[in-house]
Design a protein around this motif. Structure first.
Motif: not given
Lengths: 107, 111
Positions: B35, B45, B98-103
């Motif tokens: 992103y 996105f 479905e759940t996205q985990y971000f850096g």
């Protein structure tokens, strides 16, 4: 095209003053609605996933609810450490984010 | 366990320079996303991988942007001939459902 609108853009609360953040959305085929918290200089931190209208989830002072058109993030008796930007996102063909609500909680 | 990591955390580039941004996803996460986040905006996105396959690159703003994930784990976002409008935070996320985990993101400043 999927769209997410968050309101208000910014919100100032006194410690202990409960309130709600709004997320209105349009999406083709909702696969999930997500709430994230983002602190300055950091990536979004996952809070909740909601999948269907009527669903509610809670974590500490936060409660997220979902209808067919919008979601609310209720903050009960907030503390200064709850200050952050809260992001809402919907998952259709891809994850689409709103612009966020910047929450400030004053002691 | 370890979360998503990104490097470098900060990058200053001169206009026209090429840059490479790295993402290490959560171990075992099949899906990986990039992103772009402008100041005061939500993430937008760019592209999506499932294992090593790039399934959606429709968000890449120009052909100067290129992403790869050759072994289905680490991913690199490359920006060629950087322009000032490329200045932003670049976020990587991984997911298993479905759940996205971000850096934490890479903050890119193009001068």
């Amino acid at each position: 095209e999927d769209q997410v609108t968050q309101s208000p853009e910014a919100l100032r609360l006194q410690e202990g003053e409960s309130s709600s953040l709004n997320c209105s959305y349009t999406v083709s085929g909702l696969r999930g609605l997500f709430w994230y918290r983002q602190d300055p200089g950091k990536g979004p931190e996952f809070l909740f996933t909601l999948y269907s209208a009527g669903e509610e989830k809670e974590k500490e002072r936060l409660k997220a609810t979902l209808t067919k058109k919008e979601s609310f993030l209720h903050i009960t008796a907030p503390k200064p450490e709850d200050s952050a930007t809260y992001l809402c996102a919907v998952s259709g063909s891809r994850l689409t984010f709103g612009e966020g609500t910047q929450l400030t909680v004053n002691p | 366990g370890a979360g998503v990591s990104q490097s470098p955390r900060y990058k200053v580039a001169k206009r026209g320079q090429d840059v490479a941004l790295r993402c290490d996803p959560i171990s075992g996460h099949v899906s990986l996303f990039w992103y772009q986040q402008a100041l005061g905006q939500g993430p937008e996105f760019l592209t999506y991988f499932q294992n090593e396959a790039q399934l959606d690159k429709s968000g890449l703003p120009s052909d100067r942007f290129f992403a790869e994930r050759p072994e289905g784990s680490v991913s690199t976002l490359k920006i060629q001939r950087t322009q000032q409008e490329d200045s932003a935070v670049y976020l990587c996320a991984s997911s298993v459902q479905e759940t996205q985990y971000f850096g934490p993101g890479t903050r890119l400043l193009v001068l």
